[in-house]
Design an enzyme around this catalytic site. Structure first.
Site, PDB file in Angstrom:
ATOM      1  CB  ALA A  66      -0.898  -0.015   1.228  1.00 20.42           C
ATOM      2  N   GLY A 110       0.624  -5.004   1.070  1.00 18.24           N
ATOM      3  CA  GLY A 110      -0.614  -5.086   0.291  1.00 18.24           C
ATOM      4  C   GLY A 110      -0.410  -5.724  -1.072  1.00 18.24           C
ATOM      5  CD  GLU A 113      -2.210  -7.619   3.242  1.00 13.96           C
ATOM      6  OE1 GLU A 113      -2.002  -6.447   2.859  1.00 13.96           O
ATOM      7  OE2 GLU A 113      -2.664  -7.901   4.357  1.00 13.96           O
ATOM      8  CD  GLU A 133       1.986  -5.511   5.745  1.00 12.75           C
ATOM      9  OE1 GLU A 133       2.839  -6.383   6.019  1.00 12.75           O
ATOM     10  OE2 GLU A 133       1.154  -5.650   4.843  1.00 12.75           O
TER      11      GLU A 133
END
Ligand code: DAK
Length: 259
Positions: A66, A110, A113, A133
């Site tokens: 992200a 992300g 993911e 993260e």
């Protein structure tokens, strides 16, 4: 719809290919990109001619996570009230045709993911997966703590999420996160080969196989088996089942009509 942060094309009019396209940010995922990705996936899913989709990035990065810059100043009320992630990151979960992740380079946070939200991952030999993260003072927030242990088991998921280290493509294949590893220059050939093979099968059975395997992660064994059994029974109502079995019996290639 015109896209700014992804590019979209088709292969042989059958495979929808979506390329994440923020190269300077290593395809870091922001809200606009996820809106575009969701719209492209939905559009391909609704297109009768499309039998399979591919999400890919650049040689250097599938997606490095992200967008940290965009998230850096968010407050709890921003993310909670705005339903951060859930709003547009989960569109892919509603896609009923298969989606393959073609991963080269970094698939982190992300990005990892997103790859795991696809139905399976084919990786180039330079791929690197991780959930870093923890280094940012957060935890995976788009399913990483749930899909990663289901894919690689608790020990390796804990190792990755708690240390923030990356694993290479060989380790990822050994651990069961990716289905195949190929040389970087063969990645798209391999992925398109798989996608085109899927497109040649009947869409009802392809969609049922995807739905049934996904049910394995949502239910206990007995419920899952019953779900599979009912879908299996239902496929005997399709023209494709008649065609597939007749073709086998008569030693000819099946010509599925998606009906
Ligand atoms: N976001 C924004 N920019 C990024 C980025 C990212 N995730 N990753 C890389 N970039 C940018 C870099 O800032 C750099 O920009 P410039 O300095 O050139 O302007 C450019 O991409 C190239 O990166 P590097 O210069 O760092 O390239 P290197 O080859 O040296 O290193 C790297 C590549 C991938 C190892 C490194 O860039 C890196 O460590 N990137 C960060 C990886 C990371 O921590 N990813 C996890 C992000 S957190 C949630 C759901 C999900 C998430 C959050 C919330 N909710 C439900 C609430 C997900 C969170 C994450 O993914």
């Amino acid at each position: 719809m015109t896209y700014q942060l992804i590019t979209v094309r088709t292969e042989a009019d059958k495979v929808g290919i979506i390329t994440l396209n923020r190269p300077k940010q290593l395809n870091a995922l922001n809200g606009d990109l996820m809106d575009e990705l969701g719209a492209a996936l939905k559009s391909f899913d609704a297109d009768e001619k499309i039998g399979c989709m591919v999400i890919t990035g650049s040689e250097k990065a599938f997606a490095a996570g992200a967008d940290i810059g965009a998230m850096a100043t968010y407050t709890f009320s921003d993310v909670y009230k705005g339903d951060y992630i859930t709003r547009n990151w989960e569109t892919i979960r509603s896609i009923r045709k298969p989606v393959i992740a073609a991963v080269s380079g970094f698939a982190l946070g992300g990005g990892c993911e997103l790859a795991m939200m696809c139905d399976f991952i084919i990786a180039a030999d330079n791929a690197r997966f991780g959930q870093p993260e923890i280094k940012l003072g957060i935890i995976p927030g788009a399913g990483g703590t749930q899909r990663l242990p289901r894919a690689v088991g608790k020990a390796k998921a804990m190792d990755l999420a708690l240390t923030g280290r990356m694993m290479d493509a060989t380790e990822a294949e050994r651990a069961g996160l990716v289905s195949r590893v190929v040389p970087l220059d063969k990645l798209m050939d391999e992925v398109l080969g798989a996608a085109l093979m899927i497109c040649d099968y009947g869409q009802p059975s392809v969609m049922a196989a995807k739905e049934s395997i996904n049910r394995a992660f949502e239910s206990g064994l007995s419920d899952g088996i019953m779900f599979e059994r009912r879908l299996f029974h239902a496929l005997f109502a399709t023209a494709d089942q008649k065609e597939g079995m007749d073709a086998f019996v008569n030693k000819r290639k099946a010509n599925f009509t998606n009906r």
